[in-house]
Design an enzyme around this catalytic site. Sequence first.
Site, short mmCIF file in Angstrom:
data_model
loop_
_atom_site.label_atom_id
_atom_site.label_comp_id
_atom_site.label_asym_id
_atom_site.label_seq_id
_atom_site.Cartn_x
_atom_site.Cartn_y
_atom_site.Cartn_z
N ASP A 66 12.68 -4.39 21.02
CA ASP A 66 14.00 -4.87 20.61
C ASP A 66 14.03 -6.39 20.58
O ASP A 66 14.56 -6.99 19.65
CB ASP A 66 15.06 -4.38 21.60
CG ASP A 66 15.15 -2.87 21.65
OD1 ASP A 66 14.76 -2.24 20.65
OD2 ASP A 66 15.59 -2.34 22.68
N GLU A 68 18.93 3.90 25.48
CA GLU A 68 19.14 4.43 24.12
C GLU A 68 20.63 4.64 23.84
O GLU A 68 21.11 4.38 22.74
CB GLU A 68 18.38 5.74 23.92
CG GLU A 68 16.86 5.64 24.09
CD GLU A 68 16.22 4.59 23.19
OE1 GLU A 68 16.78 4.26 22.12
OE2 GLU A 68 15.14 4.10 23.55
N PRO A 90 0.82 -1.22 0.00
CA PRO A 90 0.00 0.00 0.00
C PRO A 90 0.86 1.27 0.00
O PRO A 90 1.92 1.30 0.60
CB PRO A 90 -0.77 -0.08 1.32
CG PRO A 90 -0.70 -1.49 1.73
CD PRO A 90 0.56 -2.05 1.18
#
Length: 625
Positions: free
Chosen positions: A511, A435, A215
Amino acid sequence: MANINNNNQPKKRKIPIFVFYIIFIFIVITISKMLVPMLTAPDYKEIKLNEFISMIENGEAVDIEFEGSRYVLKPADFDETNTYYETGRFGNDHLEYDIINACKEAGLDYSTPIPKNTAIWEILLAYVLPLVITVVFFIIMIRSMNKRMSGVMSFGKNTGKIYAQKNTGKTFADVAGQEEAKQSLVEIIDFLNSPGKYTAIGAKLPKGALLIGPPGTGKTLLAKAVAGEAKVPFFSLSGSEFVEMFVGVGASRVRDLFKQALDNAPCIIFIDEIDAIGKSRDNVMGGNDEREQTLNQLLAEMDGFDSSKGVVILAATNRPEVLDKALLRPGRFDRRIIVDLPDQQGRVDILKVHARNVIMESDVDFDVVARATPGASGADLANIVNEAALRAVRAKRTRVSQREMDEAIEVIIAGEEKKNRVMSDKEKRIVSYHETGHALVTALLTNTEPVHKITIIPRTSGTLGYVMQVAKKEKVLLNTEEMLEEITILTAGRASEKLEFNSITTGASNDIEKATELARKMITVYGMNDEFGFVNREKRTNKYLIERSSLECSDETATRIDNEIQKVITECYNKAYQLLNEHKATLDRIAGVLYEKENLTGSDFIQLMSECEPDLELKKADEGV
Ligand code: ADP
Ligand code: MG
Ligand code: ZN
């Protein structure tokens, strides 16, 4: 019949409401005209013959008529009574003679017939005209109702829904990053422009081409661009529109569509989402009559029409595997054109197309945007450009800058920033380490600048933080080491949390999912594991929409695969943990800065790295491997 208009709306004939009022008033007037003479029609009073004659003799009559089987007398007081007198006629000369005599004596002109309101034009006016007007009125009303309630009232006859455009206004210049698809369509354009060239040699062009792809990759856009390039009308219908409430509507729509198209040849017929009708008929879940009828009609029409007239059928789907085989066989949609997700350069080109009408600051770098958006479709990219423009307006700027582009990417990819979401201090510290772990391991493993941006501002989508990856060069082939590196980077977030806080949180679920998927694919799809070798263990379905896969192996093998996945991921995790442990000082430093600033840009990161790890020379990502 030319059923084409210039704007994008299907043709709709609107009858202004005052026309209805005028017609209505007209009808009321004519009907009353018709009724009034009926109400005032004179009475006929039957009387005896002798009374009749004596009325004449007494001078009470003003007129006499000999009418078929009766005599009619108009009395002097007719105006008040509105009554005629009548008496039977005997066919007897003698009696007739008496009446004539009486008339003569009374000085009546018995030969003058009584005037009657029966002139032809009056009959027309009084009876036929109202009828005609009423009929016309109802026809108009029903037709306009059909237009409005198309589908319910208008079995088949309705063609209003067919979406016809004389000029789509799109050209190949509007479609970027689909060079191969465009190449395959060039021939069709040439055919539409000069069909004679092909028929002269005896070459038959395919009647239909099927555009296949995920799409938002521009299938509909491409179809319109073909029509625009060939300068031919564009007839389109969406597959889901065929399947309506009444059996038979879909089939008759198909008939109408082909009929209209043939009348307007050369032209393009486009059937969007063809899977809605073209689903394989031997479906296990019981048939759908309406759909099957529609599909059969489509197959019949495709076989029936003569392609040398210059009608080309395009269709689009993102689920080619569900299509009925009959649709794909030669003579129907035998040409398949893949419209895949754009690559790095494709993304840059698409961004440029959409940025044409947006005023941009000179610092906007489409390369950077493209590198931050691997896997984005053309529609996503169009969305990003628009979102950036909206943000610029909101910020009361006159141009879009790189900052707005970055924000837009995050919004489209990770959900709207939600600054007011409360995160405890402890949570914020954990997310900073998580992070930073990802970013640091990326840098250490690949020696490249790993990130475009690190942020710990939570988003509504649920992500707490986010490392915006700058992909290295677009890669077609990944080797085993790179796959393992990828998994190691994914595990680094959790490893970093464990290293610093010696506790684990729920923050790594995404993750874990990705790492598991990669490890599984290495074994079941890519044959990268020595123990399992060059054997496929997985069956994939629905290649162009959401991938679903199922294991195809014995239970025993499945167990071994699970064990192996766990082994691979654990090894990667340990490696990440060890790396972070060796560079703990760097980890602390960067996580600390991230905690303070909440956002780190790629250059911030490089700066910090070069301070902490002077030996490590980080390369720009695109100069890398
Ligand atoms: P599909 O039919 O494949 O689902 P569309 O053709 O409807 O996708 O694309 C939606 C929008 O996304 C288009 O109107 C266009 O703005 C943008 N878009 C998609 N692909 C491209 C492309 N290759 N080049 C430029 N714009 C694109
Ligand atoms: Mg589409
Ligand atoms: Zn993570």
